[in-house]
Design a protein around this motif. Sequence first.
Motif, PDB file in Angstrom:
ATOM      1  N   CYS A 157      34.090 -58.853 -25.205  1.00  0.00           N
ATOM      2  CA  CYS A 157      32.954 -59.586 -24.687  1.00  0.00           C
ATOM      3  C   CYS A 157      32.459 -58.884 -23.429  1.00  0.00           C
ATOM      4  N   ALA A 158      31.231 -59.209 -23.026  1.00  0.00           N
ATOM      5  CA  ALA A 158      30.619 -58.623 -21.836  1.00  0.00           C
ATOM      6  C   ALA A 158      29.697 -59.656 -21.214  1.00  0.00           C
ATOM      7  N   TRP A 159      29.603 -59.627 -19.876  1.00  0.00           N
ATOM      8  CA  TRP A 159      28.824 -60.593 -19.105  1.00  0.00           C
ATOM      9  C   TRP A 159      27.784 -59.822 -18.299  1.00  0.00           C
ATOM     10  N   SER A 160      26.505 -60.171 -18.475  1.00  0.00           N
ATOM     11  CA  SER A 160      25.431 -59.443 -17.799  1.00  0.00           C
ATOM     12  C   SER A 160      25.064 -60.111 -16.482  1.00  0.00           C
ATOM     13  N   CYS A 161      24.289 -59.383 -15.652  1.00  0.00           N
ATOM     14  CA  CYS A 161      23.842 -59.926 -14.373  1.00  0.00           C
ATOM     15  C   CYS A 161      22.826 -61.041 -14.551  1.00  0.00           C
ATOM     16  N   ARG A 162      22.291 -61.230 -15.752  1.00  0.00           N
ATOM     17  CA  ARG A 162      21.400 -62.340 -16.049  1.00  0.00           C
ATOM     18  C   ARG A 162      22.157 -63.540 -16.582  1.00  0.00           C
ATOM     19  N   ASN A 163      23.477 -63.506 -16.515  1.00  0.00           N
ATOM     20  CA  ASN A 163      24.336 -64.555 -17.042  1.00  0.00           C
ATOM     21  C   ASN A 163      24.114 -64.768 -18.539  1.00  0.00           C
ATOM     22  N   LEU A 164      23.960 -63.654 -19.237  1.00  0.00           N
ATOM     23  CA  LEU A 164      24.029 -63.642 -20.694  1.00  0.00           C
ATOM     24  C   LEU A 164      25.396 -63.095 -21.093  1.00  0.00           C
ATOM     25  N   ILE A 165      26.007 -63.731 -22.058  1.00  0.00           N
ATOM     26  CA  ILE A 165      27.338 -63.318 -22.521  1.00  0.00           C
ATOM     27  C   ILE A 165      27.228 -62.832 -23.963  1.00  0.00           C
ATOM     28  N   ALA A 166      27.767 -61.654 -24.200  1.00  0.00           N
ATOM     29  CA  ALA A 166      27.829 -61.088 -25.544  1.00  0.00           C
ATOM     30  C   ALA A 166      29.290 -61.014 -25.975  1.00  0.00           C
ATOM     31  N   PHE A 167      29.568 -61.407 -27.210  1.00  0.00           N
ATOM     32  CA  PHE A 167      30.936 -61.322 -27.729  1.00  0.00           C
ATOM     33  C   PHE A 167      30.884 -61.092 -29.228  1.00  0.00           C
ATOM     34  N   THR A 168      32.007 -60.737 -29.795  1.00  0.00           N
ATOM     35  CA  THR A 168      32.068 -60.357 -31.211  1.00  0.00           C
ATOM     36  C   THR A 168      32.907 -61.347 -32.006  1.00  0.00           C
ATOM     37  N   THR A 169      32.558 -61.481 -33.259  1.00  0.00           N
ATOM     38  CA  THR A 169      33.410 -62.171 -34.233  1.00  0.00           C
ATOM     39  C   THR A 169      33.248 -61.440 -35.567  1.00  0.00           C
ATOM     40  N   ASP A 170      34.147 -61.734 -36.468  1.00  0.00           N
ATOM     41  CA  ASP A 170      34.033 -61.265 -37.852  1.00  0.00           C
ATOM     42  C   ASP A 170      33.655 -62.455 -38.713  1.00  0.00           C
ATOM     43  N   GLN A 171      32.540 -62.355 -39.414  1.00  0.00           N
ATOM     44  CA  GLN A 171      32.083 -63.444 -40.266  1.00  0.00           C
ATOM     45  C   GLN A 171      32.622 -63.240 -41.675  1.00  0.00           C
ATOM     46  N   ARG A 172      33.375 -64.218 -42.119  1.00  0.00           N
ATOM     47  CA  ARG A 172      34.021 -64.130 -43.430  1.00  0.00           C
ATOM     48  C   ARG A 172      33.228 -64.951 -44.445  1.00  0.00           C
ATOM     49  N   ASN A 173      32.853 -64.322 -45.521  1.00  0.00           N
ATOM     50  CA  ASN A 173      32.155 -65.000 -46.607  1.00  0.00           C
ATOM     51  C   ASN A 173      33.128 -65.201 -47.753  1.00  0.00           C
ATOM     52  N   GLU A 174      33.382 -66.463 -48.090  1.00  0.00           N
ATOM     53  CA  GLU A 174      34.401 -66.768 -49.091  1.00  0.00           C
ATOM     54  C   GLU A 174      33.999 -66.303 -50.484  1.00  0.00           C
ATOM     55  N   GLU A 175      32.697 -66.275 -50.767  1.00  0.00           N
ATOM     56  CA  GLU A 175      32.274 -65.868 -52.102  1.00  0.00           C
ATOM     57  C   GLU A 175      32.421 -64.360 -52.289  1.00  0.00           C
ATOM     58  N   GLU A 176      31.919 -63.595 -51.310  1.00  0.00           N
ATOM     59  CA  GLU A 176      31.966 -62.142 -51.455  1.00  0.00           C
ATOM     60  C   GLU A 176      33.272 -61.551 -50.932  1.00  0.00           C
ATOM     61  N   LYS A 177      34.025 -62.354 -50.178  1.00  0.00           N
ATOM     62  CA  LYS A 177      35.330 -61.942 -49.651  1.00  0.00           C
ATOM     63  C   LYS A 177      35.240 -60.635 -48.844  1.00  0.00           C
ATOM     64  N   ASP A 178      34.216 -60.558 -48.001  1.00  0.00           N
ATOM     65  CA  ASP A 178      34.101 -59.394 -47.129  1.00  0.00           C
ATOM     66  C   ASP A 178      33.830 -59.881 -45.710  1.00  0.00           C
ATOM     67  N   LEU A 179      33.895 -58.948 -44.775  1.00  0.00           N
ATOM     68  CA  LEU A 179      33.703 -59.265 -43.362  1.00  0.00           C
ATOM     69  C   LEU A 179      32.405 -58.631 -42.872  1.00  0.00           C
ATOM     70  N   THR A 180      31.671 -59.394 -42.094  1.00  0.00           N
ATOM     71  CA  THR A 180      30.487 -58.889 -41.418  1.00  0.00           C
ATOM     72  C   THR A 180      30.765 -58.918 -39.925  1.00  0.00           C
ATOM     73  N   HIS A 181      30.616 -57.779 -39.272  1.00  0.00           N
ATOM     74  CA  HIS A 181      30.908 -57.682 -37.846  1.00  0.00           C
ATOM     75  C   HIS A 181      29.685 -58.156 -37.059  1.00  0.00           C
ATOM     76  N   MET A 182      29.829 -59.296 -36.393  1.00  0.00           N
ATOM     77  CA  MET A 182      28.721 -59.964 -35.722  1.00  0.00           C
ATOM     78  C   MET A 182      28.801 -59.765 -34.210  1.00  0.00           C
ATOM     79  N   ILE A 183      27.627 -59.730 -33.589  1.00  0.00           N
ATOM     80  CA  ILE A 183      27.505 -59.777 -32.129  1.00  0.00           C
ATOM     81  C   ILE A 183      26.758 -61.057 -31.791  1.00  0.00           C
ATOM     82  N   HIS A 184      27.314 -61.853 -30.901  1.00  0.00           N
ATOM     83  CA  HIS A 184      26.710 -63.112 -30.495  1.00  0.00           C
ATOM     84  C   HIS A 184      26.292 -63.016 -29.024  1.00  0.00           C
ATOM     85  N   ILE A 185      25.088 -63.486 -28.731  1.00  0.00           N
ATOM     86  CA  ILE A 185      24.570 -63.481 -27.362  1.00  0.00           C
ATOM     87  C   ILE A 185      24.160 -64.899 -27.012  1.00  0.00           C
TER      88      ILE A 185
END
Length: 796
Positions: free
Chosen positions: A25-53
Amino acid sequence: MDVAYICEWDRKPRTSHCPSIPLVCAWSCRNLIAFTTDQRNEEEKDLTHMIHILDTEHPWDVYSINSGHQEVITSLEWDQSGSRLLSADADGVIKCWGMTDHLANSWQSLVGSEVDGDPIVALSWLHNGVKLALHVEKSGVSSFGEKFSRVKFSPSLTLFGGKPMEGWIAVTVSGLVTVSLLKPNGQVLTATESLCRLRCRVALADIAFTGGGNIVVATCDGSSTSPIQFYKVCVSVVSEKCKIDTEILPSLFMRCTTDPARKDKFPAVTHLKFLARDMSEQVLLCASNQCSSVAECWSLRKEGLPLNNIFQQLSPGVSDKQPMILKWRILSATNELERVSAVALPKLPISLTNTDIKVANDTKFYPGLGLALAFHDGNVHIVHRLSLQTMAVLFGSSMRQSEEPSLKRQRSPTPCVHFKALQMSWTSLALVGLDTQGKLSMLRVSPSMGHALDMTTSLRHLLFLLEYCMVTGYDWWDILLHVQPNMVHNLVEKLHEEYTKQNAALQQVLSTRILSMKASLCKLSPSTITRVCDYHAKLFLISISCTLKSLLRPPVLNTPDKSPGDRLTEICNKFPDTDIDKVMINLKTEEFVLDTLTLQSLQQLIQWIGDFVLYLLASLPNQGSSFRPGHSFLRDGASLGTLRELMVMIRIWGLLKLSCLPVYTATSDTQDSMSLLFRLLTRLWMCCRDENHPCEPDEALIDECCLLPSQFLIPNMDWLPLGNGLISRLQSKLPLRLQFGKPPGAPSHASVQYEAYTRSPTQPKIDHLRRLHLGTCPTEPSKSCTREPMVILASY
């Protein structure tokens, strides 16, 4: 320390978010926070690497980006403006993300670079040469120039004329350093070089910058028995190509490996961090085993190289010119600790020397004094950045007790929930952590580090950091976490007092920023909500004045005289006539000529000026009530003078296009409404024109203002945009429990009073910047400010 709020994902959807490994994760001087998760789709059974802000004021309103990275994301890094984000993955791909139209929830990948198949272990933007030092010992001095001074610091790379060149630097797991430079035309220059001739595996790395424009890279292969290597990296552009030169610097071995009693106890180096990006002389190391850790702080010093007596006898003068060498010396080390899971370092530019270790037990305030360590047992410690002595503790059990009562704890032994990623805010007063369950926790970090402080000292601490944010332009949301309602009035008064002590040029630069800061402070107390309306109106008035005056053009472009806007201000101050037509005679009307389409497009702003003047004059008989919005304008000579100037401009434009004039609902069709309001406004302005010797409005003026409601329909002012932020709800010590994607429930008492001056959600929407009525159900998406009433970031 205590928990402000906890935000977690909904567990019901089929597509779920799970913590990525590694979690960054990272914290900006504008008080925006970015962090990562892996999104799991049960149907396709794969991972999507997400960035959340997300914005810290609205953490539930998270913006999720499908990063497009094929491998796990290993690094996130904000630039110094807080508007661009770097992401790097385990396949060597680096992407640069930027805001679209200054929207906090609209991002796109701008440019990028790639090192094929080589995972990135460290990433940083190149330094732009801007460094502001905080002189804590001068916190009582009135001049901002003495409290916060510009430090001589060279950029990593400069263009023609000394302008810093933008770009980033990364270190790969195979020992390569790659640099990408952003040219002004949008092209990217990329170069890759080995850190040394004998390349070896790099498990951990960090990047720092020196005042001379060089870059220092620290690396480790992950084994505590191996040395911590340091390299100097120089970047240049030769013949339109990026060139990288590297040089080996002195290395070190951790103290725990040289101690016979603990030689093999901590086999792995788990954390390697410079104490600051622009402090390459101090480094924090952490070695661990399966159950425990030890932390060490090292400093790079210049030491004299002793000469043999034989050489001193042969050359007596040599001893006076003793050669100097660079050598790493340990400053402090901890005893055996619980296993460390994450480290967060302060971002405040405070340079501490070795003699400052004694302040670890001192109650004197030092911003950015401590760094944060998270442990596998769920606890978080704030330790002194040099002595590593514990200054504050947050126990994991206290966070677990804030869980919902309906959730029963499992009896089977399971690993304790702990933070895998930590980041400190830019004033070091807040800490965000992401745990093994994917929850985001916002922690308050007291500036006193647990010491009991009186109200005066606490106010001085917060005031110093507010001034720092005012000078740098950083967002101050994390400071508001520590402001209680009984502090608001004193903080606003002290802030205004310090602001008025600055020179006129600096006051002009900071004029809108201090209004935004005052408004955000006053929102925290129910007794000062009406002042939020006044500060927001002043911000809007300044914006309208600058916009309208910027449209004026001199008839001759090479006129060395003042600008038309400056001449308008000068003449309006020089001729305090109550007759608006007499003031117009002294102006060059050809400077005010605009095309009719432009004038018509300004009608909504002109209407707001007319309505606001009428509202202020009609409220003059109730001037003794400070609980009515607009109260402070009745004693503000500068704002009344600005309104008077705008009335003159509007009068002239009305001669060009009658339909651009403000529309009043009057009882008499023959009455010149603008002349009447200008006359009353001028008389009120004359009473407070001299700020040092203001006088009370005379009875005749008050009597005339009393008649205004019988002559005009007094408009209802739309004071504030609808706000649903969190800051006014976080004054309680009980943490809020939030969920991503779902706004919180009932607002606080202060928020209810705040909403009394806003439009209800059922009323027709209005564009608060352009003053356009959008209807009950707008057909197009609209922007909204995430820092009401501060215009900093906007989102759809």
